[in-house]
Design an enzyme around this catalytic site. Structure first.
Site, PDB file in Angstrom:
ATOM      1  N   ARG A  97       0.827  -1.210   0.000  1.00 25.70           N
ATOM      2  CA  ARG A  97       0.000   0.000   0.000  1.00 25.70           C
ATOM      3  C   ARG A  97       0.860   1.259   0.000  1.00 25.70           C
ATOM      4  NH1 ARG A  97      -2.959   0.211   5.755  1.00 25.70           N
ATOM      5  NH2 ARG A  97      -3.529  -1.941   5.268  1.00 25.70           N
ATOM      6  N   SER A 108     -10.439   1.947   6.311  1.00 29.54           N
ATOM      7  CA  SER A 108     -10.287   0.673   5.608  1.00 29.54           C
ATOM      8  C   SER A 108     -10.775   0.786   4.172  1.00 29.54           C
ATOM      9  CB  SER A 108     -11.071  -0.423   6.337  1.00 29.54           C
ATOM     10  OG  SER A 108     -10.564  -0.639   7.631  1.00 29.54           O
ATOM     11  N   ARG A 187     -38.056  -7.108  33.072  1.00 23.48           N
ATOM     12  CA  ARG A 187     -36.762  -7.649  32.626  1.00 23.48           C
ATOM     13  C   ARG A 187     -36.947  -9.096  32.162  1.00 23.48           C
ATOM     14  NH1 ARG A 187     -32.037  -4.968  34.523  1.00 23.48           N
ATOM     15  NH2 ARG A 187     -30.909  -6.949  34.419  1.00 23.48           N
TER      16      ARG A 187
END
Length: 359
Positions: A97, A108, A187
């Site tokens: 690169r 990226s 919950r």
């Protein structure tokens, strides 16, 4: 000599960075695996080639990519000489690169775009994170199926988590936090809740056309591939290393196995005893479990070569019997067997990581 878990070995083009294409795929599209491995890691210096459970971190994902048999080429994009050497030793091609895409702030996507600009034949790219060492070939096979057969534009890996999330508040603000994904008064039990999907960063797959048009790896008709929690390992800082090592020893992919095994007869097939008869004939005993083990290796396409010391007159006189008993080639070696077997490895055009030795 390096050995890996026993299993069938197939020629998958590891030596030149070209993966064997799946026999079911014949659409002509070039699929490339690409691992980004910059040399300037801040958290763990040169972590991409640091040894993890006996293998360079980079080697774990390269092995999985090649053995998936889904890629026409396997690449590592790097700016570092040592990373390049390791990448090539594990069968990958190397894209050097540019400095422009080797900075700390470089995304990226920018690095992948540069890779695509230099490799015009690549149609689909699978960006694999080097820091995900518990990746298996089956993960890549399943994800690529969504691109090749189901018509998705992009696919990425996720993991399911059962975690209750709450809003962050500034310190000393006096604000009350609020729940994001639960009702505190109701919950749910873990077994009654499907949980949520999180990106685990293991891989991202997109077509050249989609990346070129959007500058992104995700979008269009997009799908996820769910990985098991035990395979979702990411390494960013030193404290992650020992945890990842234990995880990979239990859940990692160790490869298809060796293709050639050298087995020293004395001490492996025999117990080292020589039986003397009254008729002046010497003999040795071979355990049936050992010959059964050899047949299991042969069934898995592992070639076994028996080694007999030239200084052992009893075993040296029994090479034909050993050959008939085991179906293996028998070699006579000297005090340093490595020099004798080197020629065999070279003749068969194997790397030492494809060879095991037991003595």
């Amino acid at each position: 000599m390096a050995s890996r878990k026993r299993g069938a070995h197939r020629d998958n083009g590891l030596g030149d960075g070209t993966g064997s294409r799946s026999p079911e795929r014949s659409d002509g599209r070039h699929i490339a695996a690409l691992v980004l491995a910059r040399g300037g890691s801040k958290g763990i210096p040169l972590k991409n080639i640091k040894m993890l459970a006996g293998v360079p971190l980079l080697g774990w994902v390269l092995r999985a990519a090649v053995d998936s048999q889904m890629f026409d080429s396997v690449w590592v994009s790097t700016d570092h000489d040592e990373i390049e050497k390791v990448a090539k030793s594990w069968g990958a091609k190397v894209h050097r690169r540019s400095a422009q895409v080797s900075e700390d702030v470089t995304s990226s996507v920018k690095t992948i775009q540069e890779f695509l600009s230099k490799n015009k034949d690549v149609d689909i790219v699978c960006h694999i994170q080097a820091t995900s060492p518990c990746l298996h070939p089956s993960h890549l096979q399943g994800a690529l199926k969504k691109i090749l057969e189901d018509g998705y534009d992009s696919v990425f890996s996720v993991v399911r988590r059962h975690q209750f999330r709450w809003k962050e508040v500034k310190k000393d603000s006096g604000e009350s936090t609020e729940p994001f994904n639960i009702d505190p008064l109701k919950r749910p039990r873990r077994q009654d809740w499907d949980g949520e999907l999180y990106e685990n960063g293991s891989f991202y797959i997109s077509s050249r056309d989609f990346i070129t048009k959007t500058g992104s790896l995700q979008g269009g008709k997009v799908a996820y591939y769910e990985m098991e929690p035990e395979h979702s390992v990411d390494i960013d800082v030193d404290i992650d290393w020992p945890v990842a090592e234990q995880r990979i020893l239990r859940y990692g992919y160790f490869g298809r196995g060796v293709s050639l095994m050298f087995l020293k007869v004395s001490g492996c097939l025999t117990d080292g005893k020589v039986l003397l008869s009254g008729f002046g004939e010497d003999s040795v005993s071979v355990h049936t479990r050992d010959t059964t083990g050899i047949r299991m290796l042969q069934k898995d396409d592992v070639e076994v070569v028996l080694l007999v010391s030239g200084d052992d007159p009893v075993l040296s006189s029994m090479t034909e019997k050993l050959k008939n008993l085991t179906g293996c080639e028998v070699m006579t070696v000297g005090e340093e067997p490595l020099s004798d077997v080197q020629a065999v490895v070279e003749k068969k055009k194997l790397d030492w990581k494809d060879v095991a030795y037991m003595g």
